[in-house]
Design a protein around this motif. Structure first.
Motif, PDB file in Angstrom:
ATOM      1  N   VAL A 140       0.830  -1.277   0.102  1.00 61.20           N
ATOM      2  CA  VAL A 140      -0.086   0.050  -0.127  1.00 61.20           C
ATOM      3  C   VAL A 140       0.995   1.259   0.015  1.00 61.20           C
ATOM      4  O   VAL A 140       0.775   2.229  -0.736  1.00 61.20           O
ATOM      5  N   HIS A 141       1.979   1.339   0.719  1.00 61.84           N
ATOM      6  CA  HIS A 141       2.749   2.527   0.908  1.00 61.84           C
ATOM      7  C   HIS A 141       3.432   2.723  -0.641  1.00 61.84           C
ATOM      8  O   HIS A 141       3.358   3.843  -1.011  1.00 61.84           O
ATOM      9  N   GLU A 142       3.617   1.933  -1.342  1.00 63.36           N
ATOM     10  CA  GLU A 142       4.382   1.970  -2.566  1.00 63.36           C
ATOM     11  C   GLU A 142       3.241   2.558  -3.468  1.00 63.36           C
ATOM     12  O   GLU A 142       3.792   3.660  -4.363  1.00 63.36           O
ATOM     13  N   TRP A 143       2.219   2.044  -3.394  1.00 62.14           N
ATOM     14  CA  TRP A 143       0.874   2.826  -4.189  1.00 62.14           C
ATOM     15  C   TRP A 143       0.782   4.305  -3.979  1.00 62.14           C
ATOM     16  O   TRP A 143       0.445   5.043  -4.843  1.00 62.14           O
ATOM     17  N   LEU A 144       0.867   4.402  -2.657  1.00 62.37           N
ATOM     18  CA  LEU A 144       0.577   5.968  -2.401  1.00 62.37           C
ATOM     19  C   LEU A 144       1.747   6.769  -2.798  1.00 62.37           C
ATOM     20  O   LEU A 144       1.541   8.044  -3.249  1.00 62.37           O
ATOM     21  N   LYS A 145       3.065   6.379  -2.808  1.00 64.01           N
ATOM     22  CA  LYS A 145       4.115   7.130  -3.409  1.00 64.01           C
ATOM     23  C   LYS A 145       3.955   7.073  -4.935  1.00 64.01           C
ATOM     24  O   LYS A 145       4.212   8.155  -5.257  1.00 64.01           O
ATOM     25  N   ARG A 146       3.597   6.043  -5.273  1.00 61.81           N
ATOM     26  CA  ARG A 146       3.235   6.335  -6.892  1.00 61.81           C
ATOM     27  C   ARG A 146       2.188   7.388  -7.124  1.00 61.81           C
ATOM     28  O   ARG A 146       2.491   8.089  -8.315  1.00 61.81           O
ATOM     29  N   VAL A 147       1.223   7.374  -6.612  1.00 63.26           N
ATOM     30  CA  VAL A 147       0.279   8.566  -6.624  1.00 63.26           C
ATOM     31  C   VAL A 147       0.724   9.827  -6.585  1.00 63.26           C
ATOM     32  O   VAL A 147       0.744  10.769  -7.150  1.00 63.26           O
ATOM     33  N   ARG A 148       1.471   9.906  -5.499  1.00 61.49           N
ATOM     34  CA  ARG A 148       2.367  11.320  -5.360  1.00 61.49           C
ATOM     35  C   ARG A 148       3.284  11.807  -6.418  1.00 61.49           C
ATOM     36  O   ARG A 148       3.534  12.936  -6.840  1.00 61.49           O
ATOM     37  N   LEU A 149       3.733  10.770  -7.308  1.00 61.67           N
ATOM     38  CA  LEU A 149       4.601  11.164  -8.286  1.00 61.67           C
ATOM     39  C   LEU A 149       3.547  11.700  -9.422  1.00 61.67           C
ATOM     40  O   LEU A 149       4.229  12.539 -10.050  1.00 61.67           O
TER      41      LEU A 149
ATOM     42  N   TYR B  60      -4.828   5.472  -8.624  1.00 61.79           N
ATOM     43  CA  TYR B  60      -5.816   4.758  -7.625  1.00 61.79           C
ATOM     44  C   TYR B  60      -6.632   3.664  -7.990  1.00 61.79           C
ATOM     45  O   TYR B  60      -6.751   2.520  -7.284  1.00 61.79           O
ATOM     46  N   THR B  61      -7.208   4.021  -9.164  1.00 60.53           N
ATOM     47  CA  THR B  61      -8.051   2.614  -9.720  1.00 60.53           C
ATOM     48  C   THR B  61      -7.162   1.385  -9.761  1.00 60.53           C
ATOM     49  O   THR B  61      -7.760   0.291  -9.548  1.00 60.53           O
ATOM     50  N   GLU B  62      -5.952   1.543 -10.278  1.00 65.43           N
ATOM     51  CA  GLU B  62      -5.273   0.399 -10.517  1.00 65.43           C
ATOM     52  C   GLU B  62      -4.847  -0.231  -9.234  1.00 65.43           C
ATOM     53  O   GLU B  62      -4.899  -1.441  -8.908  1.00 65.43           O
ATOM     54  N   ALA B  63      -4.597   0.533  -8.256  1.00 69.86           N
ATOM     55  CA  ALA B  63      -4.280   0.032  -6.675  1.00 69.86           C
ATOM     56  C   ALA B  63      -5.342  -0.607  -6.104  1.00 69.86           C
ATOM     57  O   ALA B  63      -5.029  -1.451  -5.557  1.00 69.86           O
ATOM     58  N   VAL B  64      -6.480  -0.044  -6.156  1.00 73.90           N
ATOM     59  CA  VAL B  64      -7.622  -0.677  -5.406  1.00 73.90           C
ATOM     60  C   VAL B  64      -8.006  -1.797  -6.184  1.00 73.90           C
ATOM     61  O   VAL B  64      -8.469  -2.871  -5.295  1.00 73.90           O
ATOM     62  N   GLN B  65      -7.828  -2.087  -7.482  1.00 75.41           N
ATOM     63  CA  GLN B  65      -7.815  -3.505  -8.233  1.00 75.41           C
ATOM     64  C   GLN B  65      -7.046  -4.463  -7.899  1.00 75.41           C
ATOM     65  O   GLN B  65      -7.212  -5.758  -7.912  1.00 75.41           O
ATOM     66  N   THR B  66      -5.908  -3.735  -7.547  1.00 73.90           N
ATOM     67  CA  THR B  66      -4.506  -4.938  -7.695  1.00 73.90           C
ATOM     68  C   THR B  66      -4.453  -5.637  -6.213  1.00 73.90           C
ATOM     69  O   THR B  66      -4.064  -6.528  -5.984  1.00 73.90           O
ATOM     70  N   VAL B  67      -4.372  -4.523  -5.343  1.00 77.09           N
ATOM     71  CA  VAL B  67      -4.255  -4.857  -3.900  1.00 77.09           C
ATOM     72  C   VAL B  67      -5.094  -5.980  -3.341  1.00 77.09           C
ATOM     73  O   VAL B  67      -6.244  -5.557  -3.289  1.00 77.09           O
ATOM     74  N   GLU B  68      -4.769  -7.111  -2.791  1.00 78.98           N
ATOM     75  CA  GLU B  68      -5.576  -7.989  -2.141  1.00 78.98           C
ATOM     76  C   GLU B  68      -5.380  -7.745  -0.609  1.00 78.98           C
ATOM     77  O   GLU B  68      -4.416  -7.814  -0.226  1.00 78.98           O
ATOM     78  N   ILE B  69      -6.617  -7.676  -0.073  1.00 76.55           N
ATOM     79  CA  ILE B  69      -6.688  -7.473   1.417  1.00 76.55           C
ATOM     80  C   ILE B  69      -5.888  -8.480   2.131  1.00 76.55           C
ATOM     81  O   ILE B  69      -5.250  -8.012   3.080  1.00 76.55           O
ATOM     82  N   GLU B  70      -6.032  -9.662   1.977  1.00 72.03           N
ATOM     83  CA  GLU B  70      -5.218 -10.567   2.490  1.00 72.03           C
ATOM     84  C   GLU B  70      -3.731 -10.763   2.517  1.00 72.03           C
ATOM     85  O   GLU B  70      -2.900 -11.061   3.402  1.00 72.03           O
ATOM     86  N   LYS B  71      -3.415 -10.193   1.409  1.00 68.19           N
ATOM     87  CA  LYS B  71      -1.691 -10.055   0.949  1.00 68.19           C
ATOM     88  C   LYS B  71      -1.457  -8.635   1.134  1.00 68.19           C
ATOM     89  O   LYS B  71      -0.015  -8.648   1.052  1.00 68.19           O
ATOM     90  N   ALA B  72      -2.081  -7.861   1.626  1.00 68.16           N
ATOM     91  CA  ALA B  72      -1.620  -6.341   1.766  1.00 68.16           C
ATOM     92  C   ALA B  72      -0.491  -6.104   2.648  1.00 68.16           C
ATOM     93  O   ALA B  72      -0.583  -6.487   3.952  1.00 68.16           O
ATOM     94  N   VAL B  73       0.423  -5.278   2.454  1.00 67.71           N
ATOM     95  CA  VAL B  73       1.493  -4.988   3.245  1.00 67.71           C
ATOM     96  C   VAL B  73       1.080  -3.305   3.671  1.00 67.71           C
ATOM     97  O   VAL B  73       1.212  -2.438   2.825  1.00 67.71           O
ATOM     98  N   GLY B  74       0.718  -3.058   4.840  1.00 74.51           N
ATOM     99  CA  GLY B  74       0.162  -1.775   5.155  1.00 74.51           C
ATOM    100  C   GLY B  74      -1.346  -1.891   5.487  1.00 74.51           C
ATOM    101  O   GLY B  74      -2.034  -2.814   5.829  1.00 74.51           O
ATOM    102  N   LYS B  75      -2.050  -0.602   5.210  1.00 76.75           N
ATOM    103  CA  LYS B  75      -3.513  -0.644   5.549  1.00 76.75           C
ATOM    104  C   LYS B  75      -4.253  -0.141   4.292  1.00 76.75           C
ATOM    105  O   LYS B  75      -4.073   0.811   3.842  1.00 76.75           O
ATOM    106  N   PRO B  76      -4.805  -1.412   3.596  1.00 74.89           N
ATOM    107  CA  PRO B  76      -5.449  -1.126   2.329  1.00 74.89           C
ATOM    108  C   PRO B  76      -6.606  -0.133   2.459  1.00 74.89           C
ATOM    109  O   PRO B  76      -7.100   0.645   1.387  1.00 74.89           O
ATOM    110  N   HIS B  77      -7.296   0.125   3.720  1.00 69.98           N
ATOM    111  CA  HIS B  77      -8.296   1.372   3.916  1.00 69.98           C
ATOM    112  C   HIS B  77      -7.777   2.697   3.513  1.00 69.98           C
ATOM    113  O   HIS B  77      -8.453   3.531   3.147  1.00 69.98           O
ATOM    114  N   GLN B  78      -6.437   2.901   3.446  1.00 66.38           N
ATOM    115  CA  GLN B  78      -5.961   4.039   3.197  1.00 66.38           C
ATOM    116  C   GLN B  78      -6.177   4.637   1.802  1.00 66.38           C
ATOM    117  O   GLN B  78      -6.105   5.640   1.296  1.00 66.38           O
ATOM    118  N   LEU B  79      -5.715   3.410   0.667  1.00 62.25           N
ATOM    119  CA  LEU B  79      -6.115   3.759  -0.304  1.00 62.25           C
ATOM    120  C   LEU B  79      -7.544   4.299  -0.867  1.00 62.25           C
ATOM    121  O   LEU B  79      -7.481   5.281  -1.517  1.00 62.25           O
TER     122      LEU B  79
END
Length: 868
Positions: A360-369, A381-400
């Motif tokens: 999740v943290h890398e997706w948020l960094k990518r958005v800031r780019l 953002y759309t790609e992030a919420v579609q790609t991140v699987e809740i069970e495998k997520a590193v970080g807090k997926p609800h932040q996306l």
């Protein structure tokens, strides 16, 4: 055949057969035993100092009789080589030696040593073809198990001459016998420039799974060597498919992917295929998964673009003027280079996401780019919420989801933000807190836009009861079914109701929290404060009562503290019995380490609104209930308050209990205070008795302040007898403590040595018993008698007395005479003047006898009081 027969015929020896008298025994022995090697060897040793022709003649005679003797042939050939050593290779003697070797091989063609010596001898003559033929004959004649002795010499021969084609053919034959030595063949091929065959052979080695390098190279190193060879020599290596080989290595060796991509691109660059090389670099940027590989590939790509620009500028500089096409080409290359530099952060972000697409943290960094480019931000953002699987997520997926909706909110698209939140609350998060955070963020967004009714409705939706009852920690149920018991949502709901709703609605929310049993101590405080602000004090106290019932110690500590403090502030002494019941209820279950504050608060209540007797009883309970570390301070407060309320005479019992209950350090401190009090009251004997009692717990080596205080007391109020008694007690106590310390030391030493103290009946225990016996005798001798005091002054006592005499300014000081070391003397009794203690010292506790009018002591008054 004729030439071969001519070569094998016996050589014509110029030497004449001349015998000496010393030769006759050997000749007779050889004639008698012509087929024994020992006889001929003795004869040869005898003739070793003769001319070489004579020695050779004897060898020839011996070999004629014994043509199959390896020992004779080996020594003979060795001697013949030694005889031609140093001569020119064109000398006929060399040919005679060669003929000797040929004659020997007729009979000894299975002996590898003869073949090796012959081939070495031919190599020294530089007869290339004849030497090669000899090696070939040796390999044909010897069995296969003996070939390993011939091949090293054969390879050395072909490497020593510039005959690459012959050497390659020889090596190929050698590879069939010893394929494990392929690295040697490869190195030779590299040295003569046959890179195509070297690459082919190296590829075979790499593909051979059971190959073990003789020089310690791993399969990884061999593959790297192959890639480097074929990439740097694209024109010479034509037999292999370089692209397929390197791409195969990308799947096998994942730890050198970046290096392999660079090698493939370098292959096309050296071949002049620049566009193909650029495509390879771009493909590498899109496929590498580690930052190290990305750094290698990107640096090589940037260096390639720079070199292309530099080459174009140099060629244009040599021509003097750039054409229009060259100018356009240069601008295109510069634009490519700038684009490459600009794309680096995005490509690096893609690499990190390929490592873990659920970060999740890398997706948020990518958005800031992509800041400043709304469409790309939305796509990210759309790609992030579609790609991140809740069970495998590193970080807090609800932040996306929250950040996605905030992006729409910042851009004034509130409807789209609501849509994102509506989707977010349906996501099956791992924990209930994640969903609760989304609900709270949803409500806060509505509050920011002053949609208060919407916010309240959202909280009602979040806290609504599910259709069926579920357990909060049952992970088999979705979080949407369990969020109604989440404290974060309820806290948000309570804050909104408290700010926007009515008193009844807010009270209902707080009561619902308490009914669900999810409240925290902070919720209890908030509820109580809310009720107090609305002047519902009894309701607030009921809320505190419910909080006290919900929690256990130590969590309930702050609730009790707040409850009792506010109750006293509200009612003071009006509801004293109720307050006492609350304090008793609190202290019944309160741990000892946290009870001090409640005891002091209870005492303060009784002092202000209750009875002094009750306050004293609370102090009495506190001194028994508190831990030892806090008892001393509580006894001091108890004594201070007792002296204020009932006078100092009432504190004697408290002092005695403190000395009995407290540990040694605290008891010693209380004894000093008690003795000081008795001294002020004029009860000198009681003070001295207190000092004597406390001395048993005061080691003179540690509690120096105690003994100093007792010494000063005796100087001011005692006499020589009492001072000597004090010194005797000091010596006795010091001996007692020393005995204890020695015994403990013996135990520690025995434990360290692995022995039991009870089993050690040697010198240590005997010495301890002797020390104890002496201490007991000294104590008996030092005991004062009624008629006469007889003692021997110790050095310590003498030094203390002398120092005391010098330092003291007491006008009634005691002057001690020097004792005779040999004779004992009687000590005259010293008459001390008695002075009456002023009545002001005693205050209300002092008095005179009503009958006699004389002053009476504290002890007499106490006994009369008890009789009454």
């Amino acid at each position: 055949p004729v030439l071969f027969k001519e070569r094998l015929r016996m050589p014509v020896l110029d030497a004449e057969l001349v015998f000496d008298e010393s030769d006759l025994p050997f000749e007779e022995d050889c004639l008698r035993h012509p087929y024994q090697v020992k006889c001929w060897m003795r004869y040869i040793d005898h003739k070793s100092s003769s001319p070489k022709a004579i020695v050779n003649l004897v060898y020839e005679r011996a070999l004629k009789q014994l043509p199959g003797s390896y020992k004779l042939w080996y020594n003979y050939l060795k001697l013949r080589r030694k005889q031609v050593k140093g001569k020119c290779v064109t000398d006929p003697a060399y040919e005679d030696v060669n003929n000797a070797f040929e004659r020997a091989l007729v009979f000894l063609h299975k002996m590898p040593r003869i073949w090796m010596d012959y081939c070495s001898f031919l190599m020294d003559q530089s007869k290339i073809t004849r030497t090669r033929h000899a090696f070939d004959r040796a390999l044909r004649a010897l069995p296969l198990t003996q070939h390993r002795r011939i091949w090293p010499l054969y390879l050395k021969f072909v490497r020593s001459h510039d005959i690459p084609e012959t050497a390659i053919r020889v090596y190929r034959r050698y590879m069939k016998l010893a394929p494990e030595n392929a690295e040697e063949f490869i190195e030779y091929l590299k040295s003569i420039g046959r890179l195509d065959e070297a690459a082919t052979k190296l590829a075979e080695v790499v593909n051979r799974e059971n190959f073990v390098s003789k020089v310690g190279k791993s399969n990884h190193q061999l593959w790297h060597e192959l890639c480097e060879l074929i990439a740097k020599n694209p024109e010479k290596v034509t037999s292999l498919k370089v692209d397929a080989i390197i791409r195969g290595g990308l799947t096998r060796f994942t730890d050198m992917i970046g290096q392999l991509w660079c090698s493939l691109a370098d292959y096309y660059i050296r071949g002049g295929h620049f566009e193909k090389a650029r495509d390879i670099y771009e493909e590498a940027m899109q496929t590498v998964t580690t930052v190290r590989d990305f750094g290698q590939a990107f640096d090589a790509y940037a260096q390639f673009e720079e070199s292309m620009i530099s080459a174009l500028m140099e060629s244009s500089g040599e021509m003097g003027k750039m054409s229009e096409d060259d100018d356009l080409d240069l601008e295109l290359r510069l634009a490519r280079f700038e684009s490459l530099m600009d794309r680096r952060p995005y490509m690096l972000s893609s690499v990190l996401l390929r490592q873990n697409p659920h970060n999740v943290h890398e997706w948020l960094k990518r958005v800031r780019l992509f800041e400043g480019r709304p469409q790309e931000v939305i796509n990210a953002y759309t790609e992030a919420v579609q790609t991140v699987e809740i069970e495998k997520a590193v970080g807090k997926p609800h932040q996306l989801w929250v950040e996605f909706s905030k992006f729409y909110e910042k851009n004034g698209q509130l409807a789209e933000a609501r849509v994102i939140f509506e989707k977010a609350v349906k996501v099956p998060y791992r924990t209930v807190d994640d969903l609760a955070t989304v609900w709270c963020e949803f409500a806060e967004m509505e509050i920011r836009h002053e949609n208060y009714d919407r916010a309240l409705r959202l909280m009602q939706r979040a806290t609504a009861m599910p259709p069926r009852k579920v357990q909060y920690y049952d992970k088999s149920e979705p979080v949407q079914m369990r969020v109604y018991r989440n404290l974060k949502v309820w806290s948000m709901y309570a804050d909104l109701e408290e700010s926007l709703g009515t008193f009844e609605s807010t009270k209902a929310v707080y009561n619902r929290i308490l009914d669900l049993k999810i409240a925290s101590p902070q919720i209890i405080f908030n509820y109580g404060l809310f009720l107090e602000e609305n002047n519902y004090f009894e309701e607030a106290f009921k809320a505190y009562e419910r909080g006290v019932g919900m929690f256990k110690w130590p969590h309930v500590h702050d609730i009790w503290n707040t409850y009792l403090t506010k109750f006293i502030e509200r009612y003071g002494g009006k509801k004293l019995e109720r307050a006492r019941d609350l304090f008793e209820q609190c202290l019944d279950s309160c741990p000892a380490k946290t009870a001090k504050a409640f005891y002091l608060l209870y005492v303060k209540l009784e002092e202000q609104y209750g009875l002094a007797r009750h306050a004293m009883s609370i102090y009495e309970r506190a001194t028994s209930a508190l831990p030892d570390s806090e008892k001393l301070e509580m006894f001091k407060l108890y004594i201070k308050k007792a002296s204020e309320l009932f006078g100092v005479s009432h504190t004697r019992e408290i002092y005695e209990k403190a000395i009995e209950v407290l540990p040694d350090n605290g008891a010693r401190e209380m004894s000093l205070s008690y003795a000081e009090l008795e001294t002020k009251l004029g009860e000198i004997d009681r003070a001295r008795a207190i000092y004597s009692h406390a001395s048993q717990m005061s080691d003179p080596r540690i509690a120096k302040s105690f003994w100093k205080a007792w010494q000063e007391f005796e100087v001011r109020h005692g006499n020589e007898d009492t001072f000597r008694e004090m010194l005797r007690i000091k010596r006795s106590v010091q001996a007692q403590f020393s005995t204890q310390v020695n015994f403990v030391s013996v135990q520690m030493l025995a434990a360290a040595a692995g022995q039991d103290v009870s089993n050690k009946t040697g010198d240590e225990m005997a010495r301890l018993e002797e020390t104890a016996r002496k201490v007991a005798e000294d104590a008996k001798q030092d005991k004062p008698t009624k008629t006469k005091m007889q003692f021997v002054r110790s050095d310590e006592a003498s030094s203390e007395m002398e120092a005391l005499a010098r330092a003291s300014h007491n006008p009634d000081e005691i002057i001690l005479g020097e004792d005779d070391e040999d004779n004992e003397q009687e000590i005259e009794e010293v008459q001390l003047e008695q002075k009456a203690v002023p009545t002001e010292v005693f205050g209300s506790i002092g008095g005179e006898d009503e009958q006699s009018g004389k002053a009476i002591g504290a002890k007499e008054r106490l006994s009369r009081k008890r009789k009454k």
